[in-house]
Enzyme design. Structure first.
Site, short mmCIF file in Angstrom:
data_model
loop_
_atom_site.label_atom_id
_atom_site.label_comp_id
_atom_site.label_asym_id
_atom_site.label_seq_id
_atom_site.Cartn_x
_atom_site.Cartn_y
_atom_site.Cartn_z
N CYS A 111 -6.16 -9.04 2.18
CA CYS A 111 -7.22 -8.18 2.71
C CYS A 111 -8.45 -8.94 3.20
CB CYS A 111 -7.64 -7.15 1.66
SG CYS A 111 -6.34 -5.99 1.22
N VAL A 155 0.84 -1.21 0.00
CA VAL A 155 0.00 0.00 0.00
C VAL A 155 0.87 1.25 0.00
CG1 VAL A 155 -1.69 1.33 1.32
CG2 VAL A 155 -1.96 -1.15 1.07
N GLY A 193 -8.87 -15.30 -1.06
CA GLY A 193 -7.63 -15.30 -0.30
C GLY A 193 -7.02 -13.92 -0.35
N THR A 237 -5.34 -0.44 6.90
CA THR A 237 -6.68 -0.88 7.24
C THR A 237 -6.75 -1.13 8.74
OG1 THR A 237 -6.97 -1.87 5.07
CG2 THR A 237 -8.44 -2.64 6.82
N THR A 246 -1.13 -4.41 9.17
CA THR A 246 -2.04 -4.68 10.29
C THR A 246 -2.49 -6.14 10.21
OG1 THR A 246 -3.91 -3.83 8.99
CG2 THR A 246 -2.86 -2.31 10.53
#
Length: 436
Positions: free
Chosen positions: A263, A11, A260, A122, A86
């Site tokens: 995310c 990201v 999968g 996220t 995360t």
């Protein structure tokens, strides 16, 4: 604008290079010195179409730099984005926010002047509140506004998603922060991309709700596919029939071996845990998680059934390892569960993937990794198509059959017309369709 991206992973790197391509001055910071050295040398640690060229052009243009020094990068920045991982926390499935909070503490020590601190990672609802609390506690004099700006990037199409988004969600009620964020995303105004400003907690929940809904949509069509097999219907035609309704839409209605990636699996579980903590359970999402977990090994049983119910001592060729095409990401890939189950049943697995084999090797013991699809099929009693890479869409079926011991194809992505495969002498099985 001067932008700092904390975290040079998927990201952070994609977002940072796209901001630089808009003309902003971007520094991507990461604590992994090896990763930063590789990026400075022009080596991209992830596979994403178009990313390597975009990084190179913006480094040459002086708009994109890399560093391990948070303090010098953050000082004087207009906006600092937190784009660290995360992952699911061991033991309870909650999102592990330790990297986010560590980044907040580092930012607090270095920030100068008014700065917008933006959570790009996220994160569960309320994380922005805690990020703000950490910064205020560590540096009471810091002039900051904490905003949420969730990402909606699809691996394999991340650059186009960033530059031509359906929407840009920004969670802040601070007018100064709104002005900074509007300026950062101003280049998108040429495409009339909607900037959606909302409260911070709402922005955080939008991300989880979006991913959970898409995961639920995938799981829905997979269950319909199972029903199609029982009643003699065609899931692709069912999907086309319901997807033509614009209230439903056609996307994410492709039956297969389950979702999968980085995310959907962790975000659905995190949403379930957040809802439980707030005494507001999300039963549909709980069921989605459970159904998807069991589906992957069920696909291995489908392969075994296609081979007469016994694979002990037989070789199976697996085509496609990554969770989707155009990425090297193996996180939560269905192939991992499928291959493990086949090995548990006594089969030998030969595998090929265009980009994911280096990532897969540490995760899959006893698998023979091959240079192409035809080498994988050598001596196999069945070939299982698990990931729908473009190069698997037009395989030379006579050549494939000639390499195999037995001509069985199990198409878990419904790539091929059944009659075409059967015409070439294969026994054929797919998902939610009759064999021929």
């Amino acid at each position: 604008m001067r932008i700092v991206m904390i975290g040079a992973g998927y990201v952070g790197l994609v977002s940072g290079v796209c901001f630089a391509d808009f003309g902003h001055d971007v520094t991507c910071v990461d604590t992994d010195a090896g990763k930063i050295a590789a990026l400075e040398a022009g080596r991209i640690p992830i596979y994403e179409p178009g990313l390597e060229d975009l990084v190179a052009s913006n480094v040459r243009g002086g708009r994109l730099t890399f560093s391990t020094d948070v303090a010098s990068a953050v000082a004087g920045a207009d906006a600092v984005f937190i784009a660290v991982g995360t992952p699911s926390r061991r033991g309870d499935g909650h999102a592990d926010l330790s990297y986010v909070y560590a980044a907040a503490r580092d930012i607090a020590k270095a920030v100068t002047g008014f700065t917008v601190v933006v959570t790009k990672s996220t994160v569960p609802v309320g994380t922005g509140d805690e990020v703000e609390r950490i910064i205020r506690a560590a540096n009471p004099d810091a002039d900051v506004a904490v905003a949420s700006n969730p990402e909606f990037l699809r691996e394999g199409a991340a650059i186009s998603d960033f530059k031509r988004p359906d929407r840009v969600v920004i969670g802040t009620v601070d007018e100064r922060a709104r002005a900074v964020m509007s300026e950062i995303y101003r280049p998108l105004s040429l495409n009339a991309s909607p900037l959606m400003f909302t409260e911070r907690r709402t922005a955080e929940l939008i991300k989880y709700a979006a991913n959970a809904f898409l995961a639920m949509k995938i799981t829905f069509i997979n269950e319909i596919a199972d029903l199609c097999e029982k009643v003699g219907a065609n899931v692709q035609e069912v999907a086309r029939g319901i997807g033509s309704d614009n209230r439903i839409g056609s996307k994410f209605l492709n039956a297969g071996p389950g979702y999968g990636g980085s995310c959907f699996p962790k975000d659905t579980v995190a949403l379930v845990k957040t809802a439980q903590d707030h005494d507001s359970p999300v039963r549909l999402i709980e069921t989605t998680v459970a159904v998807n977990d069991t589906r992957k090994r069920a696909m291995a049983r489908k392969i075994v059934a296609a081979m007469g119910g016994d694979v002990r001592g037989k070789t199976i060729a697996v085509l496609g390892l990554t969770f989707k095409p155009n990425t090297d990401d193996m996180r939560e890939a269905p192939s991992l569960s499928i291959i493990t189950a086949l090995q548990d049943a006594g089969a030998t697995v030969r595998a090929y993937d265009p980009e994911g084999m280096e990532q897969a090797k540490p995760l899959l013991e006893g698998v023979v990794f091959c240079p192409d699809a035809y080498a994988a099929a050598e001596g196999a009693s069945a070939v299982a198509l698990v990931t729908e890479w473009d190069q698997f869409r037009a395989l030379d079926l006579p050549r494939l059959k000639a390499a195999m011991r037995e001509a069985v194809m199990v198409d878990l992505r419904n790539v091929y017309p059944p009659a075409e495969v059967v015409r070439h002498g294969f026994a054929y099985a797919s998902v939610g369709r009759n064999a021929g």
